[in-house]
Design a protein around this motif. Structure first.
Motif, short mmCIF file in Angstrom:
data_model
loop_
_atom_site.label_atom_id
_atom_site.label_comp_id
_atom_site.label_asym_id
_atom_site.label_seq_id
_atom_site.Cartn_x
_atom_site.Cartn_y
_atom_site.Cartn_z
N ALA A 1 42.08 39.61 41.05
CA ALA A 1 40.95 40.19 40.32
C ALA A 1 40.98 41.70 40.43
CB ALA A 1 39.64 39.64 40.88
N THR B 1 43.00 32.51 26.92
CA THR B 1 43.17 32.96 28.31
C THR B 1 44.19 32.10 29.06
OG1 THR B 1 41.27 31.59 28.95
CG2 THR B 1 40.84 33.91 28.48
N ALA C 1 31.83 36.23 38.90
CA ALA C 1 32.66 37.41 39.15
C ALA C 1 32.20 38.57 38.26
CB ALA C 1 34.12 37.09 38.91
N ASP C 2 32.01 38.30 36.98
CA ASP C 2 31.54 39.34 36.06
C ASP C 2 30.19 39.90 36.52
OD1 ASP C 2 33.75 39.03 34.46
OD2 ASP C 2 32.73 37.85 32.92
N GLY C 3 29.37 39.02 37.07
CA GLY C 3 28.03 39.41 37.46
C GLY C 3 27.99 40.46 38.56
N ARG D 1 38.28 45.43 39.31
CA ARG D 1 37.12 45.97 38.61
C ARG D 1 37.53 46.37 37.20
NH1 ARG D 1 32.68 46.41 41.52
NH2 ARG D 1 32.77 46.41 43.79
N ALA D 2 36.56 46.69 36.38
CA ALA D 2 36.86 47.02 34.98
C ALA D 2 37.78 48.22 34.86
CB ALA D 2 35.56 47.28 34.21
N ARG E 1 46.11 39.40 30.08
CA ARG E 1 45.11 39.59 29.03
C ARG E 1 45.62 40.60 28.02
NH1 ARG E 1 40.92 41.65 33.31
NH2 ARG E 1 42.85 42.80 33.74
N ARG F 1 34.21 32.67 36.42
CA ARG F 1 34.26 33.87 35.58
C ARG F 1 32.91 34.58 35.51
NH1 ARG F 1 36.51 33.89 29.34
NH2 ARG F 1 36.77 36.16 29.11
N GLY F 2 31.86 33.81 35.28
CA GLY F 2 30.52 34.37 35.18
C GLY F 2 30.05 35.05 36.46
N GLY G 1 30.58 42.67 38.92
CA GLY G 1 31.45 43.77 38.52
C GLY G 1 32.93 43.55 38.65
N GLU H 1 36.59 41.38 37.28
CA GLU H 1 37.24 40.59 36.24
C GLU H 1 38.37 39.79 36.87
OE1 GLU H 1 38.56 43.34 33.30
OE2 GLU H 1 36.55 44.02 32.78
#
Length: 207
Positions: A66, A22, A42-44, A68-69, A114, A39-40, A46, A48
């Motif tokens: 950042a 990364t 943010a992922d939690g 969303r997916a 990424r 990171r965690g 929704g 990235e």
């Protein structure tokens, strides 16, 4: 297709993209420390993290891009993520002294950080710079062709060839990459944003 020593076919097994480094999201130092911390959380909720940089503008601004997916990021999303990350930063205090937090979307001519970014924006033009020369070059500009194994595939002009060649550039050697602004890119970005807004389950990568 004639071989340049860099040419790669676009078929075959794609690497496990999640295993790649990364380094483009967050370079070593403060940015990497903050990334590992945020990171965690943010992922939690929704989101990235696309990129983190610290101190580039005025020496004391923490910039976080950042999405969303599905690749979307509204003003309301920025505000929600900013509140969550601010709370974590206040508790963990990873940066000494005062600093400003800026949370934003990646934008249309976005940085590509990424492996999945290079996959998602296949067919669009990008500028890529490497830390080390490959085939005598560090800078490339061309159409993205996805990712194979640990290499980014880009269709680019090569000296000595009358037609563009598909080159394989090692992801680990990329120091910077971003999309090139164009009318086609603007139209596609707006289309994907609109499609995601109308149908949250719709893919955002043109599939």
């Amino acid at each position: 297709m004639a071989s340049t020593g860099l040419d790669r076919k676009t078929d075959g097994k794609t690497a496990d993209l999640a295993l790649l480094d990364t380094h483009l999201v967050a370079p070593s130092g403060v940015a990497r420390k903050v990334f590992d911390l945020l990171r965690g959380p943010a992922d939690g909720i929704g989101f990235e993290i696309v990129r983190i940089r610290f101190g580039l503008q005025d020496g004391h601004t923490l910039q976080i891009m950042a999405e969303r997916a599905d690749g979307t990021m509204s003003v309301e999303d920025c505000e929600e993520l900013s509140r969550t990350l601010s709370a974590v930063l206040d508790v963990e205090d990873p940066i000494p002294g005062e600093y400003n937090l800026e949370v934003s979307s990646a934008g249309i001519d976005r940085p590509l950080t990424r492996p999945k970014d290079f996959e998602r924006w296949q067919g669009f033009e990008a500028k890529i710079e490497l830390t080390e020369a490959v085939g005598g070059r560090k800078r490339f500009r061309g159409l993205l062709q996805g990712v194979e194994d640990d290499e980014i595939l880009v269709e680019s002009d090569v000296e000595g060839f009358s037609e563009p060649q598909v080159l394989g550039l090692p992801f680990q050697k990329v120091s910077e990459a971003k999309l090139v602004m164009s009318d086609d890119l603007i139209r596609e970005s707006l289309k994907r944003q609109g499609r995601a807004a109308n149908d949250p389950d719709a893919p955002s990568d043109g599939e």
